[in-house]
Motif scaffolding. Sequence first.
Motif, PDB file in Angstrom:
ATOM      1  N   LEU A   4       0.838  -1.192   0.000  1.00 45.96           N
ATOM      2  CA  LEU A   4       0.000   0.000   0.000  1.00 45.96           C
ATOM      3  C   LEU A   4       0.874   1.243   0.000  1.00 45.96           C
ATOM      4  O   LEU A   4       1.847   1.321   0.757  1.00 45.96           O
ATOM      5  CB  LEU A   4      -0.907   0.021   1.238  1.00 45.96           C
ATOM      6  N   GLU A   5       0.533   2.201  -0.843  1.00 44.33           N
ATOM      7  CA  GLU A   5       1.211   3.493  -0.823  1.00 44.33           C
ATOM      8  C   GLU A   5       0.320   4.468  -0.067  1.00 44.33           C
ATOM      9  O   GLU A   5      -0.823   4.704  -0.447  1.00 44.33           O
ATOM     10  CB  GLU A   5       1.461   3.998  -2.240  1.00 44.33           C
ATOM     11  N   VAL A   6       0.843   5.011   1.034  1.00 41.83           N
ATOM     12  CA  VAL A   6       0.019   5.783   1.963  1.00 41.83           C
ATOM     13  C   VAL A   6       0.581   7.195   2.140  1.00 41.83           C
ATOM     14  O   VAL A   6       1.788   7.373   2.317  1.00 41.83           O
ATOM     15  CB  VAL A   6      -0.045   5.079   3.340  1.00 41.83           C
ATOM     16  N   THR A   7      -0.302   8.178   2.093  1.00 42.89           N
ATOM     17  CA  THR A   7       0.042   9.532   2.518  1.00 42.89           C
ATOM     18  C   THR A   7      -0.514   9.719   3.917  1.00 42.89           C
ATOM     19  O   THR A   7      -1.722   9.826   4.108  1.00 42.89           O
ATOM     20  CB  THR A   7      -0.550  10.586   1.564  1.00 42.89           C
ATOM     21  N   GLY A   8       0.371   9.711   4.913  1.00 39.62           N
ATOM     22  CA  GLY A   8      -0.077   9.711   6.296  1.00 39.62           C
ATOM     23  C   GLY A   8      -0.008  11.069   6.955  1.00 39.62           C
ATOM     24  O   GLY A   8       0.540  12.027   6.392  1.00 39.62           O
ATOM     25  N   ASN A   9      -0.561  11.149   8.186  1.00 35.51           N
ATOM     26  CA  ASN A   9      -0.540  12.405   8.938  1.00 35.51           C
ATOM     27  C   ASN A   9       0.529  12.407  10.030  1.00 35.51           C
ATOM     28  O   ASN A   9       0.615  13.334  10.818  1.00 35.51           O
ATOM     29  CB  ASN A   9      -1.920  12.710   9.540  1.00 35.51           C
ATOM     30  N   HIS A  10       1.338  11.328  10.107  1.00 41.35           N
ATOM     31  CA  HIS A  10       2.490  11.249  11.012  1.00 41.35           C
ATOM     32  C   HIS A  10       2.082  11.262  12.486  1.00 41.35           C
ATOM     33  O   HIS A  10       2.857  11.683  13.344  1.00 41.35           O
ATOM     34  CB  HIS A  10       3.490  12.361  10.714  1.00 41.35           C
ATOM     35  N   GLN A  11       0.877  10.787  12.797  1.00 36.84           N
ATOM     36  CA  GLN A  11       0.504  10.597  14.200  1.00 36.84           C
ATOM     37  C   GLN A  11       1.359   9.490  14.814  1.00 36.84           C
ATOM     38  O   GLN A  11       1.722   9.554  15.988  1.00 36.84           O
ATOM     39  CB  GLN A  11      -0.980  10.235  14.302  1.00 36.84           C
ATOM     40  N   VAL A  12       1.668   8.478  14.010  1.00 36.01           N
ATOM     41  CA  VAL A  12       2.482   7.346  14.462  1.00 36.01           C
ATOM     42  C   VAL A  12       3.768   7.315  13.648  1.00 36.01           C
ATOM     43  O   VAL A  12       3.719   7.333  12.415  1.00 36.01           O
ATOM     44  CB  VAL A  12       1.719   6.016  14.277  1.00 36.01           C
ATOM     45  N   GLU A  13       4.917   7.299  14.335  1.00 41.30           N
ATOM     46  CA  GLU A  13       6.203   7.340  13.651  1.00 41.30           C
ATOM     47  C   GLU A  13       7.218   6.441  14.358  1.00 41.30           C
ATOM     48  O   GLU A  13       7.068   6.117  15.539  1.00 41.30           O
ATOM     49  CB  GLU A  13       6.761   8.761  13.634  1.00 41.30           C
ATOM     50  N   ILE A  14       8.243   6.070  13.611  1.00 43.66           N
ATOM     51  CA  ILE A  14       9.431   5.441  14.182  1.00 43.66           C
ATOM     52  C   ILE A  14      10.618   6.310  13.805  1.00 43.66           C
ATOM     53  O   ILE A  14      10.783   6.662  12.631  1.00 43.66           O
ATOM     54  CB  ILE A  14       9.629   4.009  13.661  1.00 43.66           C
ATOM     55  N   LYS A  78      -3.323   5.798   7.449  1.00 41.36           N
ATOM     56  CA  LYS A  78      -3.261   7.237   7.207  1.00 41.36           C
ATOM     57  C   LYS A  78      -2.853   7.989   8.472  1.00 41.36           C
ATOM     58  O   LYS A  78      -2.492   9.165   8.416  1.00 41.36           O
ATOM     59  CB  LYS A  78      -4.595   7.747   6.661  1.00 41.36           C
ATOM     60  N   ARG A  79      -2.915   7.330   9.631  1.00 40.66           N
ATOM     61  CA  ARG A  79      -2.453   7.930  10.878  1.00 40.66           C
ATOM     62  C   ARG A  79      -0.944   7.783  11.040  1.00 40.66           C
ATOM     63  O   ARG A  79      -0.362   8.361  11.956  1.00 40.66           O
ATOM     64  CB  ARG A  79      -3.170   7.289  12.067  1.00 40.66           C
ATOM     65  N   PHE A  80      -0.322   6.986  10.164  1.00 40.63           N
ATOM     66  CA  PHE A  80       1.097   6.694  10.260  1.00 40.63           C
ATOM     67  C   PHE A  80       1.894   7.656   9.385  1.00 40.63           C
ATOM     68  O   PHE A  80       1.378   8.599   8.814  1.00 40.63           O
ATOM     69  CB  PHE A  80       1.362   5.249   9.811  1.00 40.63           C
ATOM     70  N   GLU A  81       3.188   7.364   9.284  1.00 42.50           N
ATOM     71  CA  GLU A  81       4.061   8.121   8.409  1.00 42.50           C
ATOM     72  C   GLU A  81       3.737   7.829   6.944  1.00 42.50           C
ATOM     73  O   GLU A  81       3.310   6.738   6.595  1.00 42.50           O
ATOM     74  CB  GLU A  81       5.516   7.732   8.671  1.00 42.50           C
ATOM     75  N   THR A  82       3.986   8.794   6.107  1.00 44.51           N
ATOM     76  CA  THR A  82       3.874   8.581   4.668  1.00 44.51           C
ATOM     77  C   THR A  82       4.892   7.530   4.235  1.00 44.51           C
ATOM     78  O   THR A  82       6.017   7.494   4.727  1.00 44.51           O
ATOM     79  CB  THR A  82       4.122   9.898   3.926  1.00 44.51           C
ATOM     80  N   GLY A  83       4.485   6.655   3.323  1.00 50.97           N
ATOM     81  CA  GLY A  83       5.430   5.659   2.839  1.00 50.97           C
ATOM     82  C   GLY A  83       4.770   4.529   2.090  1.00 50.97           C
ATOM     83  O   GLY A  83       3.551   4.521   1.871  1.00 50.97           O
TER      84      GLY A  83
END
Length: 220
Positions: A4-14, A78-83
């Motif tokens: 999946l290619e996702v544009t996220g909002n960076h609520q969740v990151e590593i 979508k709550r995660f980082e873009t990637g």
Amino acid sequence: MHQLEVTGNHQVEIHYDGTTVCFIINKEIHSIVVAGPYQTAQNSFHINCTYNNHFNELNDVRYELDHTSLAKIEIFLKRFETGNYSVFPFTRQVNFVQPQENNVSQLHFSMESNPMVISTQPLNSMDRNKINEYKEKINKGESPIVFLYSKTYSGLELEEVFFIVSGNEVLKAYQELDINPKLIALVNSTDYEYDSSNQEVLNIISSHKEIRDTSYLYFY
């Protein structure tokens, strides 16, 4: 495996600073894995940071995913980082790391060669009623899901370290029943390069209180 290619909002990151991997929700560090003297995941310390309620919103979403559909997972991501994400059942033998206490830095020295699954909620902050509810569901034949998150960097695979992004109490229910848990891995496989000048991730070890106040700083 799904891609999946996702544009996220960076609520969740590593974040990774060359030595330390940390799991972040809403810009707050929840758990840290610090490489040991040889800077490998098989020789590492886990430090659990103060738990708070940022997971509640994510848990509410997870309930909708127990009977997984790719469309719902994409919404979740979508709550995660873009990637670029790989989504797959995680069936390998793992080493579970579960801290006992809240508001206390728990360090675990690990020589395990298996991937580490890091619990992101201390045991004493879990809801016993929820654990028992999950145990009843599992005994009735349901398979609630524990979602894991990992990330890759060019030249360094972080896939040996997985953080529980949702389902700590679900995992505890499986463990008490002595049943293998149903794990779904969400891996951000974008070819990230470590940027030594990135101030957001630079010097995590020296800047974070839970690490700075321990006697383990001498390893570095």
